[in-house]
Motif scaffolding. Structure first.
Motif, PDB file in Angstrom:
ATOM      1  N   HIS A  12      26.810   9.054  68.221  1.00  0.00           N
ATOM      2  CA  HIS A  12      28.063   8.421  68.640  1.00  0.00           C
ATOM      3  C   HIS A  12      28.621   8.997  69.931  1.00  0.00           C
ATOM      4  CE1 HIS A  12      28.818   6.251  64.750  1.00  0.00           C
ATOM      5  NE2 HIS A  12      27.914   7.129  64.373  1.00  0.00           N
ATOM      6  N   ALA A  13      28.217  10.196  70.299  1.00  0.00           N
ATOM      7  CA  ALA A  13      28.727  10.823  71.516  1.00  0.00           C
ATOM      8  C   ALA A  13      27.738  11.866  71.990  1.00  0.00           C
ATOM      9  CB  ALA A  13      30.087  11.468  71.253  1.00  0.00           C
ATOM     10  N   VAL A  14      27.698  12.108  73.299  1.00  0.00           N
ATOM     11  CA  VAL A  14      26.873  13.163  73.874  1.00  0.00           C
ATOM     12  C   VAL A  14      27.733  13.986  74.820  1.00  0.00           C
ATOM     13  CG1 VAL A  14      24.702  11.911  73.708  1.00  0.00           C
ATOM     14  CG2 VAL A  14      26.107  11.655  75.753  1.00  0.00           C
ATOM     15  N   LEU A  36      27.329   0.120  71.834  1.00  0.00           N
ATOM     16  CA  LEU A  36      27.046   1.380  72.489  1.00  0.00           C
ATOM     17  C   LEU A  36      26.579   2.399  71.469  1.00  0.00           C
ATOM     18  CD1 LEU A  36      30.015   1.601  74.988  1.00  0.00           C
ATOM     19  CD2 LEU A  36      27.712   0.772  75.374  1.00  0.00           C
ATOM     20  N   ARG A  37      25.368   2.844  71.604  1.00  0.00           N
ATOM     21  CA  ARG A  37      24.833   3.844  70.703  1.00  0.00           C
ATOM     22  C   ARG A  37      23.632   4.489  71.371  1.00  0.00           C
ATOM     23  NH1 ARG A  37      22.848  -0.324  66.104  1.00  0.00           N
ATOM     24  NH2 ARG A  37      25.079  -0.725  66.188  1.00  0.00           N
ATOM     25  N   GLU A  38      23.248   5.623  70.906  1.00  0.00           N
ATOM     26  CA  GLU A  38      22.042   6.274  71.395  1.00  0.00           C
ATOM     27  C   GLU A  38      21.078   6.431  70.236  1.00  0.00           C
ATOM     28  OE1 GLU A  38      20.678  10.664  72.924  1.00  0.00           O
ATOM     29  OE2 GLU A  38      22.380   9.709  73.860  1.00  0.00           O
ATOM     30  N   TYR A  39      19.823   6.134  70.469  1.00  0.00           N
ATOM     31  CA  TYR A  39      18.797   6.339  69.455  1.00  0.00           C
ATOM     32  C   TYR A  39      17.897   7.477  69.924  1.00  0.00           C
ATOM     33  CZ  TYR A  39      20.152   1.966  67.293  1.00  0.00           C
ATOM     34  OH  TYR A  39      20.860   0.976  66.672  1.00  0.00           O
ATOM     35  N   LEU A  83      35.315  17.408  61.852  1.00  0.00           N
ATOM     36  CA  LEU A  83      35.220  17.251  63.295  1.00  0.00           C
ATOM     37  C   LEU A  83      34.982  15.801  63.687  1.00  0.00           C
ATOM     38  CD1 LEU A  83      32.965  20.318  64.202  1.00  0.00           C
ATOM     39  CD2 LEU A  83      35.465  20.184  64.167  1.00  0.00           C
ATOM     40  N   SER A  84      35.486  15.427  64.874  1.00  0.00           N
ATOM     41  CA  SER A  84      35.223  14.099  65.422  1.00  0.00           C
ATOM     42  C   SER A  84      33.823  14.081  66.026  1.00  0.00           C
ATOM     43  CB  SER A  84      36.259  13.771  66.507  1.00  0.00           C
ATOM     44  OG  SER A  84      36.063  14.616  67.637  1.00  0.00           O
ATOM     45  N   TRP A  85      33.324  12.872  66.348  1.00  0.00           N
ATOM     46  CA  TRP A  85      32.008  12.766  66.966  1.00  0.00           C
ATOM     47  C   TRP A  85      31.994  13.476  68.313  1.00  0.00           C
ATOM     48  CZ3 TRP A  85      28.199  11.750  63.998  1.00  0.00           C
ATOM     49  CH2 TRP A  85      28.314  10.849  62.936  1.00  0.00           C
ATOM     50  N   GLU A  86      33.113  13.358  69.082  1.00  0.00           N
ATOM     51  CA  GLU A  86      33.172  14.007  70.387  1.00  0.00           C
ATOM     52  C   GLU A  86      33.045  15.523  70.255  1.00  0.00           C
ATOM     53  OE1 GLU A  86      35.454  10.144  70.764  1.00  0.00           O
ATOM     54  OE2 GLU A  86      35.194  11.704  69.276  1.00  0.00           O
ATOM     55  N   GLU A  87      33.703  16.098  69.228  1.00  0.00           N
ATOM     56  CA  GLU A  87      33.588  17.541  69.007  1.00  0.00           C
ATOM     57  C   GLU A  87      32.192  17.919  68.544  1.00  0.00           C
ATOM     58  OE1 GLU A  87      37.351  19.176  66.975  1.00  0.00           O
ATOM     59  OE2 GLU A  87      37.402  17.001  66.658  1.00  0.00           O
ATOM     60  N   HIS A 118      36.313  20.291  85.586  1.00  0.00           N
ATOM     61  CA  HIS A 118      36.509  20.179  84.146  1.00  0.00           C
ATOM     62  C   HIS A 118      36.712  21.556  83.514  1.00  0.00           C
ATOM     63  CE1 HIS A 118      32.269  21.076  84.774  1.00  0.00           C
ATOM     64  NE2 HIS A 118      32.219  21.533  83.521  1.00  0.00           N
ATOM     65  N   ILE A 119      37.241  21.533  82.302  1.00  0.00           N
ATOM     66  CA  ILE A 119      37.320  22.737  81.495  1.00  0.00           C
ATOM     67  C   ILE A 119      36.680  22.420  80.138  1.00  0.00           C
ATOM     68  CG2 ILE A 119      39.664  22.133  80.707  1.00  0.00           C
ATOM     69  CD1 ILE A 119      40.192  25.157  80.426  1.00  0.00           C
ATOM     70  N   GLY A 120      35.793  23.275  79.679  1.00  0.00           N
ATOM     71  CA  GLY A 120      35.072  22.970  78.447  1.00  0.00           C
ATOM     72  C   GLY A 120      33.979  21.949  78.689  1.00  0.00           C
ATOM     73  N   LYS A 121      33.837  21.003  77.775  1.00  0.00           N
ATOM     74  CA  LYS A 121      32.734  20.056  77.807  1.00  0.00           C
ATOM     75  C   LYS A 121      33.146  18.681  78.311  1.00  0.00           C
ATOM     76  CE  LYS A 121      29.181  20.733  76.294  1.00  0.00           C
ATOM     77  NZ  LYS A 121      27.937  21.230  76.973  1.00  0.00           N
ATOM     78  N   VAL A 122      32.267  18.072  79.127  1.00  0.00           N
ATOM     79  CA  VAL A 122      32.413  16.675  79.552  1.00  0.00           C
ATOM     80  C   VAL A 122      31.633  15.827  78.556  1.00  0.00           C
ATOM     81  CG1 VAL A 122      31.977  14.988  81.373  1.00  0.00           C
ATOM     82  CG2 VAL A 122      32.635  17.349  81.971  1.00  0.00           C
ATOM     83  N   VAL A 123      32.313  14.849  77.938  1.00  0.00           N
ATOM     84  CA  VAL A 123      31.714  14.069  76.856  1.00  0.00           C
ATOM     85  C   VAL A 123      31.654  12.591  77.231  1.00  0.00           C
ATOM     86  CG1 VAL A 123      32.036  13.280  74.470  1.00  0.00           C
ATOM     87  CG2 VAL A 123      32.400  15.685  75.050  1.00  0.00           C
ATOM     88  N   ILE A 124      30.550  11.952  76.849  1.00  0.00           N
ATOM     89  CA  ILE A 124      30.381  10.505  76.986  1.00  0.00           C
ATOM     90  C   ILE A 124      30.318   9.932  75.584  1.00  0.00           C
ATOM     91  CG2 ILE A 124      28.892   8.632  77.798  1.00  0.00           C
ATOM     92  CD1 ILE A 124      27.952  10.509  80.007  1.00  0.00           C
ATOM     93  N   LYS A 125      31.211   9.012  75.276  1.00  0.00           N
ATOM     94  CA  LYS A 125      31.257   8.388  73.969  1.00  0.00           C
ATOM     95  C   LYS A 125      30.452   7.106  74.002  1.00  0.00           C
ATOM     96  CE  LYS A 125      34.516   7.202  70.281  1.00  0.00           C
ATOM     97  NZ  LYS A 125      35.947   7.126  69.917  1.00  0.00           N
ATOM     98  N   LEU A 126      29.547   6.962  73.029  1.00  0.00           N
ATOM     99  CA  LEU A 126      28.644   5.813  73.013  1.00  0.00           C
ATOM    100  C   LEU A 126      29.133   4.739  72.038  1.00  0.00           C
ATOM    101  CD1 LEU A 126      25.282   7.793  72.967  1.00  0.00           C
ATOM    102  CD2 LEU A 126      26.527   6.903  74.915  1.00  0.00           C
TER     103      LEU A 126
END
Length: 300
Positions: A45-47, A73-76, A91-95, A292-300
């Motif tokens: 769901h997120a990377v 939007l999804r990743e396989y 935790l959320s998918w982003e976390e 940025h601070i911490g992680k940059v996330v892409i939600k799929l």
């Protein structure tokens, strides 16, 4: 995890452009991988992006993101069934997207579950911010560095009053001396070195007796010719220097157990901006900028 009812025949992917700019991504459509008898197909769901994702590397490094062409939007990704794991439910998918690489690296670098009194975290990137959350929930006093006061203020706001020490290494170029101030001259019990060889000498100087330097990254460049003589500093302090390359499956499982037991909130390790799959180029540009601070996330 949800398992799709049918296997997609193709997917959208972002790869590095073959043009003059290695920071430019191009969208392509590719055939889905075939599954072997012991493989499973997992929906992601997120990377989260890592520093190495910004490097111009090999074919293996060039595959950045995947999404299904049907518009969902999804990743396989194909994983061997023996490496599957359970993520903390709170935790959320982003976390959760930040746990496997940055989280396991930080866990391994700190040396949990061994008790440490003080940890020095270099920078406010994903590994350091994850390390910060581990320290705060494990009774370890963190010291975190950055050249941006804004980032230090954001990091300090994560903990309670006076629970986090901060050092601006641009204002204090001899930051190893600053580490000794809040530790009453002892130094840090563990140093997470995200900078590389150019910061080894100062990392060792900031270390306490019997302390450990965990060499994690090369944000300051590889510069192997600038690797200092470490024998005497290690000998004098009876200390250890370890190379860290993420960790094992057991490290990952132990971290997830720790996060579940302590109910650790990982939102502080996420940057304020979360990108969509279509905005992947903007996400990588943001990563390259270093803002940025911490992680940059892409939600799929």
């Amino acid at each position: 995890m949800a398992i799709p009812q049918s296997i997609p025949q193709s997917y959208k992917a972002f790869r590095r452009s073959t043009g003059n700019s290695p920071t430019t991504l191009e969208s392509v459509i590719e055939e889905a991988p075939s599954l072997k008898p012991n493989d499973v197909l997992i929906r992601v769901h997120a990377v989260s992006l890592n520093y190495r994702d910004g490097l111009n590397g090999t074919e293996e490094e060039s595959l950045l993101l995947r999404g299904n062409v049907d518009g969902v939007l999804r990743e396989y990704a194909v994983f061997d069934q023996n490496v599957l794991f359970h993520l903390p439910k709170h935790l959320s998918w982003e976390e959760a997207a930040c746990i496997t690489c940055a989280g396991t690296t930080a866990w391994n670098a700190i040396g949990m579950p061994q008790a440490k009194r003080t940890a020095l975290l270099q920078g406010t990137g994903g590994v350091s911010m994850f390390g910060l959350m581990i320290c705060l929930n494990a009774g370890i006093r963190p010291i975190i560095t950055s050249s941006w006061d804004r980032k230090l203020d954001l990091a300090k706001a994560v903990g309670g009053p006076d629970s986090i020490e901060t050092i601006n290494h641009r204002t204090h170029p001899k930051w190893e001396e600053e580490v000794h101030r809040p530790t009453n001259g002892r130094g840090a019990d563990v140093v997470i070195n995200n900078v590389g060889p150019t910061a080894i000498a100062q990392s060792l100087a900031s270390l306490a007796q019997r302390g450990t330097v965990s060499l994690v990254g090369f944000l300051g460049g590889y510069h192997m010719d600038r690797f200092p003589d470490t024998v005497m500093p290690l000998l004098v302090k009876n200390s250890t220097m370890r190379g860290i390359l993420v960790g094992t499956k057991i490290d990952h499982q132990n971290l997830c157990g720790f996060l579940t037991e302590k109910k650790v909130n990982l939102k502080p390790i996420l940057d304020d901006v979360v990108f969509s799959f279509e905005d992947s180029q903007a996400a990588f540009n943001y990563l390259y900028s270093g803002k940025h601070i911490g992680k940059v996330v892409i939600k799929l």
